[in-house]
Scaffold this motif. Structure first.
Motif, PDB file in Angstrom:
ATOM      1  N   ASP A 152      19.060 -51.519  89.778  1.00  0.00           N
ATOM      2  CA  ASP A 152      19.012 -52.044  88.510  1.00  0.00           C
ATOM      3  C   ASP A 152      20.218 -51.695  87.744  1.00  0.00           C
ATOM      4  O   ASP A 152      20.421 -50.324  87.324  1.00  0.00           O
ATOM      5  CB  ASP A 152      17.764 -51.506  87.836  1.00  0.00           C
ATOM      6  CG  ASP A 152      17.456 -51.915  86.621  1.00  0.00           C
ATOM      7  OD1 ASP A 152      18.162 -52.695  85.982  1.00  0.00           O
ATOM      8  OD2 ASP A 152      16.521 -51.512  85.641  1.00  0.00           O
ATOM      9  N   CYS A 153      20.581 -52.869  87.234  1.00  0.00           N
ATOM     10  CA  CYS A 153      22.068 -52.381  86.298  1.00  0.00           C
ATOM     11  C   CYS A 153      21.721 -52.191  85.033  1.00  0.00           C
ATOM     12  O   CYS A 153      22.654 -51.929  84.265  1.00  0.00           O
ATOM     13  CB  CYS A 153      22.997 -53.560  86.736  1.00  0.00           C
ATOM     14  SG  CYS A 153      23.614 -53.683  88.356  1.00  0.00           S
ATOM     15  N   ASP A 178      20.032 -56.330  90.294  1.00  0.00           N
ATOM     16  CA  ASP A 178      19.581 -56.978  89.042  1.00  0.00           C
ATOM     17  C   ASP A 178      19.801 -56.201  87.933  1.00  0.00           C
ATOM     18  O   ASP A 178      20.194 -55.065  87.910  1.00  0.00           O
ATOM     19  CB  ASP A 178      18.094 -57.715  89.187  1.00  0.00           C
ATOM     20  CG  ASP A 178      17.899 -58.880  88.521  1.00  0.00           C
ATOM     21  OD1 ASP A 178      18.718 -59.265  87.837  1.00  0.00           O
ATOM     22  OD2 ASP A 178      16.933 -59.440  88.740  1.00  0.00           O
ATOM     23  N   GLY A 179      19.639 -56.939  86.751  1.00  0.00           N
ATOM     24  CA  GLY A 179      19.755 -56.242  85.485  1.00  0.00           C
ATOM     25  C   GLY A 179      19.002 -56.877  84.398  1.00  0.00           C
ATOM     26  O   GLY A 179      18.245 -57.840  84.640  1.00  0.00           O
ATOM     27  N   ASP A 180      19.398 -56.205  82.987  1.00  0.00           N
ATOM     28  CA  ASP A 180      18.527 -57.205  81.769  1.00  0.00           C
ATOM     29  C   ASP A 180      19.152 -58.521  81.993  1.00  0.00           C
ATOM     30  O   ASP A 180      19.994 -58.916  82.499  1.00  0.00           O
ATOM     31  CB  ASP A 180      18.952 -56.501  80.581  1.00  0.00           C
ATOM     32  CG  ASP A 180      18.624 -54.879  80.394  1.00  0.00           C
ATOM     33  OD1 ASP A 180      18.085 -54.391  81.315  1.00  0.00           O
ATOM     34  OD2 ASP A 180      19.389 -54.175  79.749  1.00  0.00           O
ATOM     35  N   ASP A 193      31.663 -62.394  88.347  1.00  0.00           N
ATOM     36  CA  ASP A 193      31.990 -63.230  89.660  1.00  0.00           C
ATOM     37  C   ASP A 193      33.513 -62.715  90.264  1.00  0.00           C
ATOM     38  O   ASP A 193      33.959 -62.584  91.525  1.00  0.00           O
ATOM     39  CB  ASP A 193      32.221 -64.807  89.792  1.00  0.00           C
ATOM     40  CG  ASP A 193      32.966 -65.148  88.494  1.00  0.00           C
ATOM     41  OD1 ASP A 193      33.042 -64.326  87.464  1.00  0.00           O
ATOM     42  OD2 ASP A 193      33.219 -66.341  88.311  1.00  0.00           O
ATOM     43  N   THR A 194      34.396 -62.206  89.344  1.00  0.00           N
ATOM     44  CA  THR A 194      35.693 -61.725  89.668  1.00  0.00           C
ATOM     45  C   THR A 194      35.701 -60.659  90.782  1.00  0.00           C
ATOM     46  O   THR A 194      36.234 -60.634  91.822  1.00  0.00           O
ATOM     47  CB  THR A 194      36.461 -61.425  88.623  1.00  0.00           C
ATOM     48  OG1 THR A 194      36.409 -62.380  87.322  1.00  0.00           O
ATOM     49  CG2 THR A 194      37.825 -60.927  88.817  1.00  0.00           C
ATOM     50  N   SER A 237      26.787 -64.758  92.879  1.00  0.00           N
ATOM     51  CA  SER A 237      28.127 -64.580  92.040  1.00  0.00           C
ATOM     52  C   SER A 237      27.763 -64.114  90.700  1.00  0.00           C
ATOM     53  O   SER A 237      28.716 -63.741  89.848  1.00  0.00           O
ATOM     54  CB  SER A 237      28.845 -65.736  92.147  1.00  0.00           C
ATOM     55  OG  SER A 237      27.967 -66.753  91.635  1.00  0.00           O
ATOM     56  N   ALA A 238      26.406 -63.775  90.363  1.00  0.00           N
ATOM     57  CA  ALA A 238      26.264 -63.116  89.209  1.00  0.00           C
ATOM     58  C   ALA A 238      24.808 -62.300  89.558  1.00  0.00           C
ATOM     59  O   ALA A 238      24.169 -62.608  90.345  1.00  0.00           O
ATOM     60  CB  ALA A 238      26.161 -64.077  88.254  1.00  0.00           C
ATOM     61  N   LEU A 239      24.468 -61.578  88.497  1.00  0.00           N
ATOM     62  CA  LEU A 239      23.233 -60.950  88.686  1.00  0.00           C
ATOM     63  C   LEU A 239      22.098 -61.940  88.587  1.00  0.00           C
ATOM     64  O   LEU A 239      22.137 -62.889  87.766  1.00  0.00           O
ATOM     65  CB  LEU A 239      22.831 -59.987  87.551  1.00  0.00           C
ATOM     66  CG  LEU A 239      23.721 -58.638  87.705  1.00  0.00           C
ATOM     67  CD1 LEU A 239      23.400 -58.002  86.275  1.00  0.00           C
ATOM     68  CD2 LEU A 239      23.528 -57.668  88.928  1.00  0.00           C
ATOM     69  N   PRO A 240      21.119 -62.082  89.583  1.00  0.00           N
ATOM     70  CA  PRO A 240      20.803 -61.102  90.729  1.00  0.00           C
ATOM     71  C   PRO A 240      21.678 -61.557  91.651  1.00  0.00           C
ATOM     72  O   PRO A 240      22.090 -62.887  91.882  1.00  0.00           O
ATOM     73  CB  PRO A 240      19.310 -61.337  90.746  1.00  0.00           C
ATOM     74  CG  PRO A 240      19.009 -62.574  90.338  1.00  0.00           C
ATOM     75  CD  PRO A 240      20.119 -62.843  89.284  1.00  0.00           C
TER      76      PRO A 240
END
Ligand SMILES: O=C(O)C1=C[C@@H](OP(=O)(O)O)[C@@H](O)[C@H](O)C1
Ligand SMILES: C=C(OP(=O)(O)O)C(=O)O
Length: 438
Positions: A94-95, A119-121, A130-131, A146-149
């Motif tokens: 969890d980020c 994953d995160g908020d 993505d970078t 390429s992004a959360l999650p």
């Protein structure tokens, strides 16, 4: 939001008199979370003394523990940690809303033997990521998303090697890749192409800490290649990390002196540091405050007239909410430049700051790369925090001079400074020594 998930409204106390206080700050978020990553990959146990315990650092501890690292706190002191490395396995991370967790843990997770899901908020899902995930793919990682999650398909090792990225959106892409790279088969060479990288002191912090742990690092200054940072593969030395106080978290308290013609002292201010918060000394002096650093105690005394400021915050973007609050209370116009990347912070900070200043009757406009703020009388009202700890503390600064400012979510300060309200009240309760503890 507070740690227990509640949104807490808070009427910011107005200063009835100039503040006169000594404020002791807990450890730096950025240094604590770097120390945790480096210690997790070291060749033996490390100790971290004076670690920050907050939402961001506890999320980092949880993430590393989930992947197999043993992290224990001293019985009598939660800020002293022992980190014992172990083989990394799969798990679920969890980020929260922590940039340092979402950018620093994936490179380490690529070394895990198993899938690591991240994953995160909700707000974290739109922060740029993505970078660094593309960079990890380019050096051998397999990643779904390429992004959360997203899920890192760890295989127990990572090739590493050379990679080209555009890090103009966040210095954390460079730091994240470097922090775990000594454990990649070939290390890493990160070559930046694009507009200048922001928050360079934070990259310097990464380099300095890696070198302290015995890792060989070349930088554009020492390696000969412009815009290239190289980390060589090799063992990481177990280290005793002594964490400096968080200087960015000190800035609202120092601002309190500046806007109330008061005096605030912060002990344990480092003589030299890579923390960007140190630049607050220059900013406050330019705005008219008296600033003195003697024997490790930083003292700020507020001026009769707080001047506006024209300042490029590209290197120290973290300070923007504090500086914008100061500017909203200053007698002259201010221009804060070089901070387009703040649109990808906890919230779009340029939009959030201008909206909230204008809501209280102030004059603020967004520019291409920053904010212009002109003097105007402010009135009471709600100051929204947008789940951003530094937006919340900016509201507290404004509230010192504008009675009836209500910060809608002061609990969000727990991201990096749990107990903020207590410390703020203690500062206001006169010339006392106040401490926020663990
Ligand atoms: O590496 C770090 O610890 C940080 C780097 C900076 O990020 P950006 O480069 O994304 O601004 C800073 O704003 C953030 O609070 C902490
Ligand atoms: C930008 C910040 O945090 P993060 O580490 O989540 O990027 C910040 O603390 O100002």
């Amino acid at each position: 939001m507070s740690e227990d998930g509640r949104v807490s409204n808070w009427t910011a106390p107005a200063a009835a008199a100039p503040v006169d206080a000594t404020v002791t700050l807990p450890g730096s978020k950025s240094i604590t979370n770097r120390a945790l990553i480096i210690a997790s990959l070291a060749s033996g146990p490390s100790t971290i003394v004076g670690a920050l315990r907050s939402r961001d650092t506890d999320l980092m501890i949880d993430a590393l523990t989930t992947l197999g690292i043993e992290i224990t706190a001293a019985d009598d002191d939660r800020t002293t940690l022992r980190v014992t490395p172990a083989p990394l396995h799969g798990g679920s991370v969890d980020c929260g809303l922590a940039g340092t967790v979402m950018r620093f843990v994936p490179p380490l997770a690529a070394l895990a033997d198993g899938d690591v899901s991240f994953d995160g908020d909700e707000q974290a899902r739109i922060r740029p990521l993505d970078t660094i995930l593309d960079a990890l793919r380019a050096v051998g990682a397999e990643i779904a998303g390429s992004a959360l999650p997203f899920t890192m398909r760890g295989t127990g090792s990572l090739r590493g090697g050379s990679v080209e990225i555009d890090a103009s959106g966040s210095s954390q892409f460079v730091s994240g890749l470097m922090l775990s790279a000594a454990a990649f088969d070939e290390g890493i060479a990160v070559h930046h192409v694009g507009k200048p990288v922001p928050s360079m002191p934070h990259i310097d912090m990464t380099v300095e800490m890696l070198r302290r742990a015995g890792v060989r690092v070349d930088t554009p200054e020492t390696g000969g290649d412009a815009n290239t940072w190289r980390v060589y593969p090799g063992p990481i030395t177990p280290t005793e990390w002594i964490i400096e106080p968080d200087l960015s978290n000190a800035t609202p308290f120092l601002a309190a002196a500046a806007v109330t013609r008061g005096r605030v002292r912060v002990p344990n201010w480092p003589q030299s540091t890579t923390q960007p918060g140190d630049v607050i000394r220059e900013i406050l002096a330019l705005m008219g405050a008296r600033v003195d650093l003697t024997a490790g105690i930083l003292t700020v005394e507020g001026p009769d007239t707080l001047r506006g400021i024209d300042f490029d915050l590209h290197d120290v973007g973290e300070l923007t909410p504090t500086v914008a609050a100061l500017a909203a209370l200053a007698e002259g116009p201010s221009i804060l430049r070089g901070i387009a990347h703040l649109r990808g912070h906890e919230t779009d900070r340029l939009a959030a700051l201008t909206t909230e200043i204008v809501r209280l009757g102030g004059r603020a406009v967004e520019t291409d790369d920053g904010i212009r703020i002109d003097p105007a009388p402010l009135r009471s009202g709600t100051w929204r925090a947008y789940a951003d700890h530094r937006m919340a503390t900016a509201g507290a600064i404004v509230g010192l001079r504008v009675p009836g400012v209500e910060v809608d979510d002061i609990g969000t300060t727990a991201k990096t400074l749990p107990g903020f309200e207590k410390l703020w009240d203690a500062m206001l309760s006169t010339s006392i020594t106040s401490e926020v503890g663990s």
